[in-house]
Motif scaffolding. Structure first.
Motif, PDB file in Angstrom:
ATOM      1  N   CYS B 110     -11.611 -10.081   1.592  1.00 43.08           N
ATOM      2  CA  CYS B 110     -12.234 -11.070   0.705  1.00 43.08           C
ATOM      3  C   CYS B 110     -11.127 -11.994   0.197  1.00 43.08           C
ATOM      4  O   CYS B 110      -9.944 -11.661   0.276  1.00 43.08           O
ATOM      5  CB  CYS B 110     -12.949 -10.389  -0.465  1.00 43.08           C
ATOM      6  N   PRO B 111     -11.487 -13.168  -0.341  1.00 45.37           N
ATOM      7  CA  PRO B 111     -10.451 -14.105  -0.801  1.00 45.37           C
ATOM      8  C   PRO B 111      -9.549 -13.505  -1.872  1.00 45.37           C
ATOM      9  O   PRO B 111      -8.349 -13.769  -1.898  1.00 45.37           O
ATOM     10  CB  PRO B 111     -11.270 -15.275  -1.367  1.00 45.37           C
ATOM     11  N   GLU B 112     -10.134 -12.694  -2.781  1.00 47.62           N
ATOM     12  CA  GLU B 112      -9.321 -12.096  -3.843  1.00 47.62           C
ATOM     13  C   GLU B 112      -8.243 -11.195  -3.246  1.00 47.62           C
ATOM     14  O   GLU B 112      -7.091 -11.190  -3.693  1.00 47.62           O
ATOM     15  CB  GLU B 112     -10.194 -11.271  -4.800  1.00 47.62           C
ATOM     16  N   LEU B 113      -8.636 -10.431  -2.221  1.00 51.64           N
ATOM     17  CA  LEU B 113      -7.687  -9.514  -1.587  1.00 51.64           C
ATOM     18  C   LEU B 113      -6.590 -10.293  -0.860  1.00 51.64           C
ATOM     19  O   LEU B 113      -5.420  -9.898  -0.867  1.00 51.64           O
ATOM     20  CB  LEU B 113      -8.426  -8.593  -0.610  1.00 51.64           C
ATOM     21  N   THR B 114      -6.973 -11.414  -0.235  1.00 53.01           N
ATOM     22  CA  THR B 114      -5.985 -12.249   0.455  1.00 53.01           C
ATOM     23  C   THR B 114      -4.953 -12.783  -0.537  1.00 53.01           C
ATOM     24  O   THR B 114      -3.746 -12.735  -0.282  1.00 53.01           O
ATOM     25  CB  THR B 114      -6.678 -13.427   1.159  1.00 53.01           C
ATOM     26  N   ARG B 115      -5.435 -13.270  -1.680  1.00 54.11           N
ATOM     27  CA  ARG B 115      -4.497 -13.778  -2.705  1.00 54.11           C
ATOM     28  C   ARG B 115      -3.594 -12.657  -3.205  1.00 54.11           C
ATOM     29  O   ARG B 115      -2.392 -12.837  -3.387  1.00 54.11           O
ATOM     30  CB  ARG B 115      -5.285 -14.388  -3.864  1.00 54.11           C
ATOM     31  N   LEU B 116      -4.192 -11.504  -3.412  1.00 54.98           N
ATOM     32  CA  LEU B 116      -3.423 -10.359  -3.908  1.00 54.98           C
ATOM     33  C   LEU B 116      -2.362  -9.947  -2.887  1.00 54.98           C
ATOM     34  O   LEU B 116      -1.215  -9.649  -3.239  1.00 54.98           O
ATOM     35  CB  LEU B 116      -4.389  -9.199  -4.180  1.00 54.98           C
ATOM     36  N   THR B 117      -2.733  -9.955  -1.627  1.00 54.73           N
ATOM     37  CA  THR B 117      -1.789  -9.584  -0.572  1.00 54.73           C
ATOM     38  C   THR B 117      -0.631 -10.567  -0.511  1.00 54.73           C
ATOM     39  O   THR B 117       0.519 -10.158  -0.295  1.00 54.73           O
ATOM     40  CB  THR B 117      -2.521  -9.527   0.782  1.00 54.73           C
ATOM     41  N   ASP B 118      -0.912 -11.850  -0.725  1.00 53.77           N
ATOM     42  CA  ASP B 118       0.173 -12.846  -0.766  1.00 53.77           C
ATOM     43  C   ASP B 118       1.143 -12.531  -1.906  1.00 53.77           C
ATOM     44  O   ASP B 118       2.361 -12.611  -1.756  1.00 53.77           O
ATOM     45  CB  ASP B 118      -0.399 -14.260  -0.952  1.00 53.77           C
ATOM     46  N   GLY B 119       0.587 -12.184  -3.057  1.00 57.90           N
ATOM     47  CA  GLY B 119       1.429 -11.839  -4.208  1.00 57.90           C
ATOM     48  C   GLY B 119       2.257 -10.602  -3.939  1.00 57.90           C
ATOM     49  O   GLY B 119       3.425 -10.507  -4.340  1.00 57.90           O
ATOM     50  N   ILE B 120       1.667  -9.643  -3.241  1.00 57.66           N
ATOM     51  CA  ILE B 120       2.377  -8.407  -2.931  1.00 57.66           C
ATOM     52  C   ILE B 120       3.527  -8.674  -1.959  1.00 57.66           C
ATOM     53  O   ILE B 120       4.609  -8.097  -2.085  1.00 57.66           O
ATOM     54  CB  ILE B 120       1.391  -7.352  -2.372  1.00 57.66           C
ATOM     55  N   GLN B 121       3.311  -9.573  -1.006  1.00 55.79           N
ATOM     56  CA  GLN B 121       4.391  -9.905  -0.073  1.00 55.79           C
ATOM     57  C   GLN B 121       5.568 -10.525  -0.822  1.00 55.79           C
ATOM     58  O   GLN B 121       6.731 -10.193  -0.580  1.00 55.79           O
ATOM     59  CB  GLN B 121       3.895 -10.853   1.015  1.00 55.79           C
ATOM     60  N   ARG B 122       5.276 -11.397  -1.759  1.00 57.85           N
ATOM     61  CA  ARG B 122       6.342 -11.993  -2.575  1.00 57.85           C
ATOM     62  C   ARG B 122       7.020 -10.914  -3.428  1.00 57.85           C
ATOM     63  O   ARG B 122       8.239 -10.933  -3.620  1.00 57.85           O
ATOM     64  CB  ARG B 122       5.748 -13.091  -3.461  1.00 57.85           C
ATOM     65  N   LEU B 123       6.232  -9.963  -3.912  1.00 61.73           N
ATOM     66  CA  LEU B 123       6.791  -8.867  -4.717  1.00 61.73           C
ATOM     67  C   LEU B 123       7.778  -8.047  -3.890  1.00 61.73           C
ATOM     68  O   LEU B 123       8.835  -7.644  -4.378  1.00 61.73           O
ATOM     69  CB  LEU B 123       5.660  -7.970  -5.232  1.00 61.73           C
ATOM     70  N   ARG B 124       7.424  -7.801  -2.632  1.00 59.30           N
ATOM     71  CA  ARG B 124       8.347  -7.056  -1.751  1.00 59.30           C
ATOM     72  C   ARG B 124       9.678  -7.804  -1.633  1.00 59.30           C
ATOM     73  O   ARG B 124      10.742  -7.198  -1.666  1.00 59.30           O
ATOM     74  CB  ARG B 124       7.732  -6.882  -0.363  1.00 59.30           C
ATOM     75  N   GLU B 125       9.583  -9.125  -1.471  1.00 57.69           N
ATOM     76  CA  GLU B 125      10.820  -9.920  -1.350  1.00 57.69           C
ATOM     77  C   GLU B 125      11.643  -9.818  -2.625  1.00 57.69           C
ATOM     78  O   GLU B 125      12.859  -9.640  -2.589  1.00 57.69           O
ATOM     79  CB  GLU B 125      10.464 -11.381  -1.059  1.00 57.69           C
ATOM     80  N   LEU B 126      10.966  -9.904  -3.776  1.00 57.64           N
ATOM     81  CA  LEU B 126      11.680  -9.817  -5.052  1.00 57.64           C
ATOM     82  C   LEU B 126      12.274  -8.426  -5.259  1.00 57.64           C
ATOM     83  O   LEU B 126      13.311  -8.277  -5.907  1.00 57.64           O
ATOM     84  CB  LEU B 126      10.733 -10.152  -6.211  1.00 57.64           C
ATOM     85  N   SER B 127      11.624  -7.416  -4.708  1.00 58.56           N
ATOM     86  CA  SER B 127      12.105  -6.043  -4.865  1.00 58.56           C
ATOM     87  C   SER B 127      13.400  -5.798  -4.094  1.00 58.56           C
ATOM     88  O   SER B 127      14.106  -4.826  -4.362  1.00 58.56           O
ATOM     89  CB  SER B 127      11.041  -5.046  -4.386  1.00 58.56           C
ATOM     90  N   GLU B 128      13.696  -6.652  -3.142  1.00 56.52           N
ATOM     91  CA  GLU B 128      14.944  -6.514  -2.387  1.00 56.52           C
ATOM     92  C   GLU B 128      16.123  -7.076  -3.158  1.00 56.52           C
ATOM     93  O   GLU B 128      17.275  -6.836  -2.817  1.00 56.52           O
ATOM     94  CB  GLU B 128      14.827  -7.230  -1.035  1.00 56.52           C
ATOM     95  N   MET B 129      15.842  -7.845  -4.198  1.00 55.14           N
ATOM     96  CA  MET B 129      16.923  -8.467  -4.965  1.00 55.14           C
ATOM     97  C   MET B 129      17.420  -7.500  -6.026  1.00 55.14           C
ATOM     98  O   MET B 129      16.636  -6.780  -6.639  1.00 55.14           O
ATOM     99  CB  MET B 129      16.417  -9.742  -5.641  1.00 55.14           C
ATOM    100  N   ARG B 130      18.721  -7.524  -6.268  1.00 57.50           N
ATOM    101  CA  ARG B 130      19.284  -6.703  -7.333  1.00 57.50           C
ATOM    102  C   ARG B 130      18.885  -7.306  -8.676  1.00 57.50           C
ATOM    103  O   ARG B 130      18.841  -8.531  -8.819  1.00 57.50           O
ATOM    104  CB  ARG B 130      20.828  -6.669  -7.257  1.00 57.50           C
ATOM    105  N   PRO B 131      18.592  -6.442  -9.680  1.00 60.49           N
ATOM    106  CA  PRO B 131      18.277  -6.999 -10.992  1.00 60.49           C
ATOM    107  C   PRO B 131      19.456  -7.741 -11.595  1.00 60.49           C
ATOM    108  O   PRO B 131      20.606  -7.386 -11.334  1.00 60.49           O
ATOM    109  CB  PRO B 131      17.928  -5.772 -11.832  1.00 60.49           C
ATOM    110  N   ALA B 132      19.156  -8.767 -12.408  1.00 62.41           N
ATOM    111  CA  ALA B 132      20.226  -9.570 -13.025  1.00 62.41           C
ATOM    112  C   ALA B 132      20.986  -8.746 -14.050  1.00 62.41           C
ATOM    113  O   ALA B 132      20.431  -7.862 -14.675  1.00 62.41           O
ATOM    114  CB  ALA B 132      19.617 -10.787 -13.674  1.00 62.41           C
TER     115      ALA B 132
END
Lengths: 95, 132
Positions: B110-132
């Motif tokens: 569904c569209p909501e799930l697609t948007r959520l999945t996009d956010g999760i992909q970005r979250l994975r990328e951010l999770s690879e970064m060391r915290p400031a």
């Protein structure tokens, strides 16, 4: 003359305002509490107050349960000239 | 991977990423700021997604479910709690009867799930970064 003039509230040096969040509502205990109470005592006091419906803004709830909530303490500041104690849900993830 | 989270609305749109100091590969610390964010957006809130290290499907820890329960009690509403690893996303919600009885939910596309999945992909990328 018996004019009623609002007086600024003065708290004892060891007293604090208790702010509670429960079921989407937020309110403050009308009476100040001791800033040095233990977390367990503060949770017990807050639970009783919510059960009885004695917190303005929070409807009475007999099922109130602060088990997984945390107690934050904030000393007085220039902007808020009295200590505050807040009960809110914990938010950690992992492990 | 450093554990990270994001808050999303009922349409699956990102409200804010949560990347606090002190997080590690296995832990996101307690945060008054996160709670304030949830309360601020409680009327439109859909849930909070967070990452777990590694690959394959992953379920919530005891720390996770006690946080899920506390936040829902504080907000007075039930939420969706996705957990993302490098390869999978699982969705968790309360089914009861106990306060910590959260079960996996399976969603049709569904569209909501697609948007959520996009956010999760970005979250994975951010999770690879060391915290400031």
């Amino acid at each position: 003359m018996n004019d009623i003039i609002a007086q600024p509230q003065v708290l004892r040096a060891d007293a604090a305002r208790l702010n509670i969040t429960w079921s989407g509502n937020n309110g403050e205990l009308t009476d100040p509490i001791s800033y040095d109470l233990t977390d367990a005592d503060i949770k017990r006091m807050a639970s009783e107050a919510v059960r009885q419906g004695s917190i303005p803004g929070i409807p009475a709830d007999p099922r109130v349960d602060f088990t997984d909530f945390v107690v934050d303490r904030f000393p007085a500041t220039e902007g808020v000239p009295f200590p505050r104690v807040m009960i809110r849900p914990k938010t950690p993830f992992g492990r | 991977m450093i554990e990270s989270a994001f808050v999303f609305d009922g349409q699956g749109r990102v409200i804010q990423y949560h990347l606090p100091a002190g997080r590690s590969s296995g832990y996101i610390p307690d945060s008054n700021d996160l709670w304030a964010l949830l309360m601020k957006h409680k009327d439109i809130l859909g849930g909070v997604a967070h990452t777990h290290p590694g690959s394959g499907p992953s379920g919530p820890s005891h720390t996770d479910v006690t946080t899920f329960s506390a936040c829902e009690l504080g907000l007075g509403k039930r939420l969706l709690w996705p957990i993302a690893t490098d390869t999978h996303v699982t969705f968790w919600g309360w089914s009861g009867p106990g306060p910590y009885d959260y079960y996996q939910i399976h969603y049709p596309a569904c569209p909501e799930l697609t948007r959520l999945t996009d956010g999760i992909q970005r979250l994975r990328e951010l999770s690879e970064m060391r915290p400031a």
